[in-house]
Motif scaffolding. Structure first.
Motif, PDB file in Angstrom:
ATOM      1  N   VAL A  16      -4.101  -5.744   3.451  1.00 46.77           N
ATOM      2  CA  VAL A  16      -4.111  -4.400   2.881  1.00 46.77           C
ATOM      3  C   VAL A  16      -4.424  -4.555   1.392  1.00 46.77           C
ATOM      4  N   TYR A  17      -5.356  -3.747   0.891  1.00 45.71           N
ATOM      5  CA  TYR A  17      -5.842  -3.916  -0.469  1.00 45.71           C
ATOM      6  C   TYR A  17      -5.808  -2.607  -1.244  1.00 45.71           C
ATOM      7  N   VAL A  18      -5.609  -2.722  -2.564  1.00 41.18           N
ATOM      8  CA  VAL A  18      -5.631  -1.577  -3.475  1.00 41.18           C
ATOM      9  C   VAL A  18      -7.014  -1.542  -4.126  1.00 41.18           C
ATOM     10  N   TYR A  19      -7.608  -0.351  -4.137  1.00 35.67           N
ATOM     11  CA  TYR A  19      -8.934  -0.165  -4.736  1.00 35.67           C
ATOM     12  C   TYR A  19      -8.859   0.819  -5.886  1.00 35.67           C
ATOM     13  N   GLU A  20      -9.640   0.533  -6.944  1.00 28.21           N
ATOM     14  CA  GLU A  20      -9.833   1.434  -8.084  1.00 28.21           C
ATOM     15  C   GLU A  20     -11.321   1.550  -8.328  1.00 28.21           C
ATOM     16  N   ASP A  21     -11.797   2.774  -8.404  1.00 31.35           N
ATOM     17  CA  ASP A  21     -13.220   3.014  -8.669  1.00 31.35           C
ATOM     18  C   ASP A  21     -14.124   2.206  -7.744  1.00 31.35           C
ATOM     19  N   GLY A  22     -13.735   2.108  -6.478  1.00 31.29           N
ATOM     20  CA  GLY A  22     -14.548   1.411  -5.489  1.00 31.29           C
ATOM     21  C   GLY A  22     -14.444  -0.098  -5.516  1.00 31.29           C
ATOM     22  N   GLN A  23     -13.611  -0.653  -6.389  1.00 30.04           N
ATOM     23  CA  GLN A  23     -13.461  -2.107  -6.503  1.00 30.04           C
ATOM     24  C   GLN A  23     -12.069  -2.532  -6.057  1.00 30.04           C
ATOM     25  N   ARG A  24     -12.010  -3.614  -5.312  1.00 23.36           N
ATOM     26  CA  ARG A  24     -10.711  -4.153  -4.900  1.00 23.36           C
ATOM     27  C   ARG A  24     -10.046  -4.796  -6.111  1.00 23.36           C
ATOM     28  N   VAL A  25      -8.812  -4.340  -6.434  1.00 21.54           N
ATOM     29  CA  VAL A  25      -8.124  -4.838  -7.625  1.00 21.54           C
ATOM     30  C   VAL A  25      -6.817  -5.557  -7.324  1.00 21.54           C
ATOM     31  N   ALA A  26      -6.289  -5.393  -6.118  1.00 25.34           N
ATOM     32  CA  ALA A  26      -5.020  -6.045  -5.783  1.00 25.34           C
ATOM     33  C   ALA A  26      -4.838  -6.087  -4.273  1.00 25.34           C
ATOM     34  N   GLU A  27      -3.936  -6.959  -3.849  1.00 26.00           N
ATOM     35  CA  GLU A  27      -3.576  -7.028  -2.437  1.00 26.00           C
ATOM     36  C   GLU A  27      -2.136  -6.572  -2.281  1.00 26.00           C
ATOM     37  N   ALA A  28      -1.881  -5.723  -1.303  1.00 27.82           N
ATOM     38  CA  ALA A  28      -0.523  -5.284  -0.997  1.00 27.82           C
ATOM     39  C   ALA A  28       0.135  -6.355  -0.126  1.00 27.82           C
ATOM     40  N   VAL A  29       1.401  -6.611  -0.381  1.00 32.02           N
ATOM     41  CA  VAL A  29       2.133  -7.669   0.317  1.00 32.02           C
ATOM     42  C   VAL A  29       3.160  -7.024   1.245  1.00 32.02           C
ATOM     43  N   LEU A  30       3.120  -7.409   2.497  1.00 29.73           N
ATOM     44  CA  LEU A  30       4.069  -6.899   3.484  1.00 29.73           C
ATOM     45  C   LEU A  30       5.490  -7.284   3.088  1.00 29.73           C
ATOM     46  N   VAL A  31       6.390  -6.306   3.071  1.00 30.19           N
ATOM     47  CA  VAL A  31       7.798  -6.566   2.757  1.00 30.19           C
ATOM     48  C   VAL A  31       8.473  -7.114   4.012  1.00 30.19           C
ATOM     49  N   ARG A  32       9.068  -8.286   3.866  1.00 27.32           N
ATOM     50  CA  ARG A  32       9.804  -8.904   4.974  1.00 27.32           C
ATOM     51  C   ARG A  32      11.287  -8.699   4.697  1.00 27.32           C
ATOM     52  N   PHE A  33      11.892  -7.778   5.433  1.00 23.17           N
ATOM     53  CA  PHE A  33      13.283  -7.414   5.178  1.00 23.17           C
ATOM     54  C   PHE A  33      14.230  -8.588   5.363  1.00 23.17           C
ATOM     55  N   GLU A  34      13.935  -9.477   6.312  1.00 25.08           N
ATOM     56  CA  GLU A  34      14.827 -10.620   6.514  1.00 25.08           C
ATOM     57  C   GLU A  34      14.798 -11.563   5.321  1.00 25.08           C
ATOM     58  N   GLN A  82       4.695   0.390   8.137  1.00 16.16           N
ATOM     59  CA  GLN A  82       5.021  -0.896   7.518  1.00 16.16           C
ATOM     60  C   GLN A  82       5.150  -0.678   6.014  1.00 16.16           C
ATOM     61  N   LEU A  83       6.084  -1.374   5.390  1.00 15.74           N
ATOM     62  CA  LEU A  83       6.316  -1.254   3.960  1.00 15.74           C
ATOM     63  C   LEU A  83       5.611  -2.392   3.233  1.00 15.74           C
ATOM     64  N   TYR A  84       4.866  -2.044   2.187  1.00 20.66           N
ATOM     65  CA  TYR A  84       4.118  -3.023   1.396  1.00 20.66           C
ATOM     66  C   TYR A  84       4.475  -2.890  -0.073  1.00 20.66           C
ATOM     67  N   GLU A  85       4.471  -4.017  -0.790  1.00 25.21           N
ATOM     68  CA  GLU A  85       4.645  -4.018  -2.237  1.00 25.21           C
ATOM     69  C   GLU A  85       3.277  -4.115  -2.889  1.00 25.21           C
ATOM     70  N   VAL A  86       3.121  -3.378  -3.981  1.00 20.01           N
ATOM     71  CA  VAL A  86       1.906  -3.463  -4.778  1.00 20.01           C
ATOM     72  C   VAL A  86       2.313  -3.747  -6.220  1.00 20.01           C
ATOM     73  N   PRO A  87       1.389  -4.202  -7.071  1.00 20.83           N
ATOM     74  CA  PRO A  87       1.747  -4.506  -8.453  1.00 20.83           C
ATOM     75  C   PRO A  87       2.374  -3.297  -9.168  1.00 20.83           C
ATOM     76  N   PRO A  88       3.337  -3.561 -10.043  1.00 18.60           N
ATOM     77  CA  PRO A  88       4.066  -2.481 -10.707  1.00 18.60           C
ATOM     78  C   PRO A  88       3.197  -1.556 -11.555  1.00 18.60           C
ATOM     79  N   ARG A  89       2.036  -1.994 -11.975  1.00 21.02           N
ATOM     80  CA  ARG A  89       1.196  -1.122 -12.818  1.00 21.02           C
ATOM     81  C   ARG A  89       0.734   0.128 -12.077  1.00 21.02           C
TER      82      ARG A  89
END
Length: 76
Positions: free
Chosen positions: A34-52, A12-19
């Motif tokens: 789906v979540y992005v972690y830095e140094d053990g802390q959740r910092v962002a959520e990945a968003v499922l790409v909906r092709f349609e 599955q393809l997910y978008e994450v923040p550009p940083r």
């Protein structure tokens, strides 16, 4: 991470923040998302790409696109 700010997880393809572009990132997932972690802390959520949905997004022409000049040559 791909240069367009997306990652693939379980086919599955997910978008994450550009940083995060150009970085190795830690992803964790559960039934909720789906979540992005830095140094053990959740910092962002990945968003499922909906092709349609993505197929119908109005996009503006890039200011970097070449514009044809009369005579058939491109202005570079």
């Amino acid at each position: 991470m791909k240069a367009d700010g997306t990652v693939t997880l379980n086919k599955q393809l997910y978008e994450v923040p550009p940083r995060f572009i150009g970085q190795s990132i830690e992803l964790r997932y559960d039934e909720q998302g789906v979540y992005v972690y830095e140094d053990g802390q959740r910092v962002a959520e990945a968003v499922l790409v909906r092709f349609e949905d993505n197929a119908y997004v109005k996009r503006h022409r890039s200011p970097f696109a070449t514009v044809p000049v009369e005579g058939g040559e491109n202005d570079v």
